[in-house]
Motif scaffolding. Structure first.
Motif, PDB file in Angstrom:
ATOM      1  N   THR A   7       0.831  -1.200   0.000  1.00 48.05           N
ATOM      2  CA  THR A   7       0.000   0.000   0.000  1.00 48.05           C
ATOM      3  C   THR A   7       0.867   1.251   0.000  1.00 48.05           C
ATOM      4  N   SER A   8       1.937   1.256   0.798  1.00 45.19           N
ATOM      5  CA  SER A   8       2.849   2.402   0.849  1.00 45.19           C
ATOM      6  C   SER A   8       3.529   2.610  -0.497  1.00 45.19           C
ATOM      7  N   ALA A   9       3.950   1.512  -1.128  1.00 44.44           N
ATOM      8  CA  ALA A   9       4.606   1.614  -2.431  1.00 44.44           C
ATOM      9  C   ALA A   9       3.646   2.180  -3.471  1.00 44.44           C
ATOM     10  N   GLN A  10       2.391   1.735  -3.432  1.00 41.44           N
ATOM     11  CA  GLN A  10       1.397   2.244  -4.379  1.00 41.44           C
ATOM     12  C   GLN A  10       1.119   3.726  -4.129  1.00 41.44           C
ATOM     13  N   ALA A  11       1.038   4.117  -2.859  1.00 42.52           N
ATOM     14  CA  ALA A  11       0.818   5.528  -2.529  1.00 42.52           C
ATOM     15  C   ALA A  11       1.989   6.375  -3.011  1.00 42.52           C
ATOM     16  N   ALA A  12       3.211   5.868  -2.837  1.00 43.33           N
ATOM     17  CA  ALA A  12       4.405   6.594  -3.278  1.00 43.33           C
ATOM     18  C   ALA A  12       4.395   6.759  -4.792  1.00 43.33           C
ATOM     19  N   GLU A  13       4.056   5.694  -5.508  1.00 43.04           N
ATOM     20  CA  GLU A  13       4.004   5.765  -6.966  1.00 43.04           C
ATOM     21  C   GLU A  13       2.902   6.722  -7.427  1.00 43.04           C
ATOM     22  N   SER A  14       1.773   6.710  -6.746  1.00 45.34           N
ATOM     23  CA  SER A  14       0.681   7.628  -7.088  1.00 45.34           C
ATOM     24  C   SER A  14       1.106   9.082  -6.870  1.00 45.34           C
ATOM     25  N   THR A  15       1.841   9.321  -5.795  1.00 42.65           N
ATOM     26  CA  THR A  15       2.335  10.674  -5.528  1.00 42.65           C
ATOM     27  C   THR A  15       3.292  11.105  -6.635  1.00 42.65           C
ATOM     28  N   ALA A  16       4.188  10.208  -7.035  1.00 42.40           N
ATOM     29  CA  ALA A  16       5.141  10.531  -8.097  1.00 42.40           C
ATOM     30  C   ALA A  16       4.424  10.823  -9.417  1.00 42.40           C
ATOM     31  N   ILE A  17       3.395  10.063  -9.727  1.00 42.91           N
ATOM     32  CA  ILE A  17       2.623  10.306 -10.952  1.00 42.91           C
ATOM     33  C   ILE A  17       1.918  11.655 -10.864  1.00 42.91           C
ATOM     34  N   ALA A  18       1.451  12.021  -9.668  1.00 43.16           N
ATOM     35  CA  ALA A  18       0.835  13.334  -9.475  1.00 43.16           C
ATOM     36  C   ALA A  18       1.866  14.437  -9.710  1.00 43.16           C
ATOM     37  N   GLN A  81       3.282  13.739   2.802  1.00 41.08           N
ATOM     38  CA  GLN A  81       3.010  12.679   1.832  1.00 41.08           C
ATOM     39  C   GLN A  81       4.145  12.590   0.818  1.00 41.08           C
ATOM     40  N   VAL A  82       4.660  13.731   0.397  1.00 38.23           N
ATOM     41  CA  VAL A  82       5.772  13.757  -0.548  1.00 38.23           C
ATOM     42  C   VAL A  82       7.030  13.194   0.116  1.00 38.23           C
ATOM     43  N   VAL A  83       7.237  13.544   1.382  1.00 37.47           N
ATOM     44  CA  VAL A  83       8.399  13.032   2.119  1.00 37.47           C
ATOM     45  C   VAL A  83       8.323  11.508   2.230  1.00 37.47           C
ATOM     46  N   ARG A  84       7.143  10.985   2.532  1.00 29.95           N
ATOM     47  CA  ARG A  84       6.979   9.526   2.625  1.00 29.95           C
ATOM     48  C   ARG A  84       7.218   8.865   1.268  1.00 29.95           C
ATOM     49  N   ALA A  85       6.700   9.483   0.217  1.00 27.74           N
ATOM     50  CA  ALA A  85       6.910   8.941  -1.130  1.00 27.74           C
ATOM     51  C   ALA A  85       8.394   8.929  -1.473  1.00 27.74           C
ATOM     52  N   HIS A  86       9.073  10.000  -1.122  1.00 26.26           N
ATOM     53  CA  HIS A  86      10.505  10.104  -1.383  1.00 26.26           C
ATOM     54  C   HIS A  86      11.258   8.983  -0.672  1.00 26.26           C
ATOM     55  N   ALA A  87      10.941   8.767   0.599  1.00 23.96           N
ATOM     56  CA  ALA A  87      11.603   7.707   1.373  1.00 23.96           C
ATOM     57  C   ALA A  87      11.317   6.336   0.774  1.00 23.96           C
ATOM     58  N   SER A  88      10.083   6.101   0.395  1.00 23.95           N
ATOM     59  CA  SER A  88       9.693   4.807  -0.168  1.00 23.95           C
ATOM     60  C   SER A  88      10.369   4.541  -1.513  1.00 23.95           C
ATOM     61  N   LEU A  89      10.306   5.523  -2.403  1.00 21.61           N
ATOM     62  CA  LEU A  89      10.834   5.340  -3.748  1.00 21.61           C
ATOM     63  C   LEU A  89      12.353   5.319  -3.799  1.00 21.61           C
TER      64      LEU A  89
END
Length: 98
Positions: A7-18, A81-89
């Motif tokens: 779920t975290s990986a999908q959220a990170a990818e969704s943020t990056a696509i945004a 949310q961007v910080v979490r996406a950054h950490a995940s990706l």
């Protein structure tokens, strides 16, 4: 049932696509991002399926706070949310304290 990691990986990818969608509406920033990465504009669609490219999008945003804040304001995204996406990706996956 999906794991929290999935779920975290999908959220990170969704943020990056945004981020990519927002950059597409900001020609100067998109041009700068493409110049820094060396990605040809015609290859962006294919590159968007690459986790490294997505990490680069978020990293680009994180590298300049005014740009990060402009994205967040325009999209209603919280900076955390961007910080979490950054950490995940980027493979960090740790809690940054945000």
């Amino acid at each position: 049932m999906q794991s929290q990691k999935d779920t975290s990986a999908q959220a990170a990818e969704s943020t990056a696509i945004a981020v990519l969608a927002w950059l597409a509406a900001e020609p100067e920033l998109l041009s700068r991002f493409l110049a820094l990465t060396g990605v040809d504009p015609s290859d962006v669609r294919a590159a968007a399926t690459n986790r490294g490219f997505l990490a680069g999008l978020v990293d680009f945003l994180m590298g300049h706070e005014p740009t990060l804040m402009a994205f967040c304001e325009a999209t209603g995204t919280k900076p955390e949310q961007v910080v979490r996406a950054h950490a995940s990706l980027s493979g960090g996956g740790h809690d940054s304290g945000w």
